[in-house]
Design an enzyme around this catalytic site. Structure first.
Site, PDB file in Angstrom:
ATOM      1  N   GLU A  79       2.639  -1.254  -1.914  1.00  0.00           N
ATOM      2  CA  GLU A  79       2.378  -2.321  -2.866  1.00  0.00           C
ATOM      3  C   GLU A  79       3.709  -2.629  -3.549  1.00  0.00           C
ATOM      4  O   GLU A  79       4.362  -1.718  -4.052  1.00  0.00           O
ATOM      5  CB  GLU A  79       1.346  -1.851  -3.902  1.00  0.00           C
ATOM      6  CG  GLU A  79       0.949  -2.969  -4.816  1.00  0.00           C
ATOM      7  CD  GLU A  79      -0.078  -2.558  -5.870  1.00  0.00           C
ATOM      8  OE1 GLU A  79      -0.641  -1.453  -5.773  1.00  0.00           O
ATOM      9  OE2 GLU A  79      -0.282  -3.361  -6.782  1.00  0.00           O
ATOM     10  N   ARG A  88      -0.641  13.898   0.304  1.00  0.00           N
ATOM     11  CA  ARG A  88       0.573  13.267  -0.199  1.00  0.00           C
ATOM     12  C   ARG A  88       1.598  14.334  -0.560  1.00  0.00           C
ATOM     13  O   ARG A  88       1.274  15.505  -0.717  1.00  0.00           O
ATOM     14  CB  ARG A  88       0.276  12.347  -1.381  1.00  0.00           C
ATOM     15  CG  ARG A  88      -0.394  12.997  -2.559  1.00  0.00           C
ATOM     16  CD  ARG A  88      -0.442  12.065  -3.770  1.00  0.00           C
ATOM     17  NE  ARG A  88      -0.891  10.731  -3.523  1.00  0.00           N
ATOM     18  CZ  ARG A  88      -0.220   9.611  -3.884  1.00  0.00           C
ATOM     19  NH1 ARG A  88       0.907   9.658  -4.500  1.00  0.00           N
ATOM     20  NH2 ARG A  88      -0.701   8.442  -3.659  1.00  0.00           N
ATOM     21  N   LYS A 132       4.787   5.687  -9.120  1.00  0.00           N
ATOM     22  CA  LYS A 132       5.573   4.491  -9.449  1.00  0.00           C
ATOM     23  C   LYS A 132       5.402   4.121 -10.920  1.00  0.00           C
ATOM     24  O   LYS A 132       6.345   3.666 -11.556  1.00  0.00           O
ATOM     25  CB  LYS A 132       5.136   3.330  -8.554  1.00  0.00           C
ATOM     26  CG  LYS A 132       5.825   3.351  -7.211  1.00  0.00           C
ATOM     27  CD  LYS A 132       5.460   2.135  -6.395  1.00  0.00           C
ATOM     28  CE  LYS A 132       4.089   2.297  -5.806  1.00  0.00           C
ATOM     29  NZ  LYS A 132       3.720   1.198  -4.907  1.00  0.00           N
TER      30      LYS A 132
HETATM   31  P1  ATP Z   1       2.141   5.574  -6.513  1.00  0.00           P
HETATM   32  O1  ATP Z   1       1.166   6.635  -6.876  1.00  0.00           O
HETATM   33  O2  ATP Z   1       3.561   6.003  -6.604  1.00  0.00           O
HETATM   34  O3  ATP Z   1       1.884   4.238  -7.191  1.00  0.00           O
HETATM   35  P2  ATP Z   1       0.892   4.416  -4.221  1.00  0.00           P
HETATM   36  O4  ATP Z   1       0.151   5.193  -3.209  1.00  0.00           O
HETATM   37  O5  ATP Z   1       0.093   3.566  -5.137  1.00  0.00           O
HETATM   38  O6  ATP Z   1       1.906   5.368  -4.960  1.00  0.00           O
HETATM   39  P3  ATP Z   1       1.809   2.457  -2.372  1.00  0.00           P
HETATM   40  O7  ATP Z   1       2.864   1.455  -2.546  1.00  0.00           O
HETATM   41  O8  ATP Z   1       0.409   1.990  -2.236  1.00  0.00           O
HETATM   42  O9  ATP Z   1       1.962   3.482  -3.565  1.00  0.00           O
HETATM   43  O10 ATP Z   1       2.175   3.420  -1.176  1.00  0.00           O
HETATM   44  C1  ATP Z   1       2.398   2.975   0.132  1.00  0.00           C
HETATM   45  C2  ATP Z   1       2.083   4.068   1.079  1.00  0.00           C
HETATM   46  O11 ATP Z   1       2.831   5.229   0.757  1.00  0.00           O
HETATM   47  C3  ATP Z   1       0.631   4.429   1.009  1.00  0.00           C
HETATM   48  O12 ATP Z   1       0.137   4.446   2.335  1.00  0.00           O
HETATM   49  C4  ATP Z   1       0.591   5.790   0.413  1.00  0.00           C
HETATM   50  O13 ATP Z   1      -0.385   6.550   1.048  1.00  0.00           O
HETATM   51  C5  ATP Z   1       1.985   6.350   0.702  1.00  0.00           C
HETATM   52  N1  ATP Z   1       2.402   7.244  -0.367  1.00  0.00           N
HETATM   53  C6  ATP Z   1       2.577   6.961  -1.667  1.00  0.00           C
HETATM   54  N2  ATP Z   1       2.928   8.057  -2.363  1.00  0.00           N
HETATM   55  C7  ATP Z   1       2.996   9.072  -1.465  1.00  0.00           C
HETATM   56  C8  ATP Z   1       3.292  10.468  -1.551  1.00  0.00           C
HETATM   57  N3  ATP Z   1       3.602  11.041  -2.707  1.00  0.00           N
HETATM   58  N4  ATP Z   1       3.257  11.182  -0.408  1.00  0.00           N
HETATM   59  C9  ATP Z   1       2.958  10.611   0.760  1.00  0.00           C
HETATM   60  N5  ATP Z   1       2.656   9.320   0.918  1.00  0.00           N
HETATM   61  C10 ATP Z   1       2.664   8.557  -0.182  1.00  0.00           C
HETATM   62 MG    MG Z   2      -1.349   2.331  -3.545  1.00  0.00          MG
END
Ligand code: ATP
Ligand code: MG
Length: 557
Positions: A34, A260, A270
């Site tokens: 995102e 994760r 983020k």
């Molecule tokens: P955040 O919690 O930092 O906002 P998010 O999952 O909302 O992370 P996205 O931009 O949706 O952020 O993430 C894109 C991809 O990265 C998703 O498929 C998510 O599963 C993966 N991802 C995000 N954080 C991690 C992590 N700590 N470890 C592994 N994969 C991750």
């Molecule tokens: Mg997300």
């Protein structure tokens, strides 16, 4: 990044079987960030996994911006994410894709559900909707708007789309089951009114699909064969399957979840990283202390080090916390093998070689790397006046101190043996200069008297060097779990996370150092030129990492 050296993980096994049994003819994965922040080390795990699997099995991987929420998303993030994925060493198939590319199709599918009697416009306000939803232990109740006719729903949804309703006034919900044990299936919202411009579609829409409605269908449109996401989406899978079962989608993606990445001493959210930026605890998303890919890059971490870290931690379905020491190990290991060597005196003490002619300069050659012969040799000007580290000299010392002591000898790295003859102090008693003698018959050999100096110290010419600033970074947080439980991560920002040294003197060749090119400053650590601060003749160097794991030692682990 093949599985040759390691046993296959569960996703590799699943894909191998899918291919062998013909369930899948081509592997298509995607990385779906995102665009509401910069990528961090956790994302690197997902990137290496998705692009890695596509590469390993001859498939392709899409980069898709999951941009369903115009309120939090920005063009700046879209550009930064593309830069970071490329930097990490991966290429996405075709152009970058956007969920917003599919807004027309998703809208059509919302109409389809309405026509099938499987979606309705609901006028419960958010508070009422929460009340009707029920809890984990109690079923929800049907909305009073659930039985609206198809015609009425079509007309109301049209009004929502045309901006004739207020935000929050109503929403479009899927008609599934308000008594489902899985709350995600209790008539979830699939479209909301948001009167807001979108960074891709401008003013075209004032209704936007929910993430849950958009995600699986976008995968279906792109023909994603293995839709890989983190464990928290496991509970959403029945909902994604319901949409796929009830819509005329072109393909059927299958979702698989993995754990994760969590790192100790690190925050990977983020939202929290954005707070550090917005509240100026750090100097931007690419601050070298940040666990973002752009921060790590600016600090001097290489993409190869991050890839080998992701390989080392593996892929499982159980949540765990990885020791940040593993990441540091990978960074150090990579730089040890690849970073050219250089010398930099951080806290200079002037040394005059009384028996070396004034105005004379000779060029000494030093290896670029102890074993990598492909790294070019360095030319070091040697002159009558030099700098050494203040801490490399003592007037008196016991035998354990293997540096320069008054009346004794030491070797200057890549150069001659010198002897300290006299100390010059200022009025306050501070040592300001050393008078030494040099033995010019010791280049690459021991002194003629056979007395081999015990220590080797680094130095630079006082006449030919690069005046620079050195920034010593330490961990951003001083607690292993800064955001665990109810803790406020801001309370655990390490006050000693940056120490700035000015007036440092680096060997002359470092005037040409490029950002992102790491160097080992001999006896000191790994450094790279900062891409943001410093000038052509006064660079700033960031410490990427120390030579050894001093943190574990200091903490007594
Ligand atoms: P955040 O919690 O930092 O906002 P998010 O999952 O909302 O992370 P996205 O931009 O949706 O952020 O993430 C894109 C991809 O990265 C998703 O498929 C998510 O599963 C993966 N991802 C995000 N954080 C991690 C992590 N700590 N470890 C592994 N994969 C991750
Ligand atoms: Mg997300």
């Amino acid at each position: 990044m093949t599985s040759e050296s390691k046993p296959a993980h569960f996703l590799q096994n699943i894909i191998r079987e899918d291919l062998a049994e013909g369930r899948v003819s081509q592997v298509v994965t995607r990385f779906p960030p995102e665009p509401n922040g910069y990528l961090h080390i956790g994302h690197a795990k997902s990137i290496c996994l998705n692009f890695g699997l596509a590469g390993e099995f001859g498939g392709r991987c899409n980069l898709r911006f999951d941009d369903t929420n115009p309120a939090k998303e920005e063009e700046e993030y879209v550009a930064a994410i593309q830069r970071d994925v490329s930097w990490l060493g991966f290429e996405w198939a075709d152009g970058a894709k956007y969920t917003s590319d599919y807004f027309d199709q998703l809208y059509e599918w919302a109409l389809y559900l309405i026509r099938e009697g499987k979606a309705y416009v609901c006028h419960l306000n958010p508070e009422q909707a929460r009340e009707y939803r029920g809890t984990l232990t109690e079923p929800g109740r049907n909305s009073p708007y659930r039985e609206r006719s198809v015609e009425e729903n079509l007309a109301l949804f049209e009004q929502m789309k045309n901006g004739e309703m207020q935000e929050g006034e109503c929403s479009l919900r899927a008609k599934i089951d308000m008594a489902a044990p899985n709350i995600n299936l209790r008539d979830p919202v699939i479209y909301r009114i948001k009167k807001m411009a979108h960074h891709q579609t401008g003013d075209k829409w004032c209704v936007y699909p929910s993430y849950d409605f958009a995600h699986g269908q976008s995968d279906a449109i792109e023909g994603i064969s293995h839709s890989i996401c983190t464990l928290e989406f496991e509970d959403h899978k029945p909902l994604y399957d319901w949409f796929i079962d009830n819509l005329p989608v072109p393909t059927r993606p299958r979702q698989y979840e993995f754990a994760r990445l969590n790192l100790n001493y690190t925050v990977v959210s983020k939202r929290k990283l954005k707070q550090l930026v917005d509240e100026k605890h750090v100097d931007g998303w690419d601050d070298p202390r940040m666990p973002t890919l752009s921060g790590l890059r600016r600090r001097g971490v290489t993409p190869a080090a991050i890839r080998s870290f992701c390989e080392m931690i593996g892929v499982t379905r159980s949540d765990s916390v990885v020791d940040v020491g593993m990441l540091e190990y990978c960074i150090r290991d990579d730089l040890d093998k690849n970073a050219p060597r250089a010398m930099c005196v951080m806290d200079p003490l002037k040394v005059t070689l009384t028996n070396y002619p004034e105005g004379q300069k000779e060029m000494l050659s030093a290896p670029g790397h102890p074993v990598r012969e492909d790294l070019p040799a360095r030319e070091l000007p040697f002159t009558r006046t030099l700098y050494i580290e203040k801490e490399d000299f003592r007037e008196e010392a016991n035998k354990k101190y293997k540096r320069l002591v008054l009346g004794k000898k030491v070797r200057l790295r890549n150069a001659y043996v010198i002897q300290a003859d006299e100390v010059i102090k200022d009025e306050a008693g501070e040592i300001v200069e050393l008078l030494c003698s040099v033995d010019l018959d010791t280049r690459g050999k021991d002194p003629a008297d056979g007395v081999k100096p015990k220590g080797v110290i680094h130095w630079v010419s006082a006449d030919h060097n690069v005046d620079c600033e050195v920034r010593l970074y330490d961990r951003l947080f001083n607690d292993p779990a800064p955001d665990a439980g109810g803790k406020n991560f801001l309370d655990y920002v390490n006050p000693q996370n940056l120490k700035v040294l000015s007036g440092c003197k680096a060997e002359i060749g470092l005037a040409r150092a490029e950002p992102e090119q790491g160097y080992q400053f001999e006896r000191n650590g790994y450094f790279c030129r900062d891409s943001k601060y410093g000038t052509a003749d006064k660079p700033v160097f960031n410490r990427t990492i120390g030579l050894r794991d001093s943190w574990a030692k200091e903490q007594g682990n």
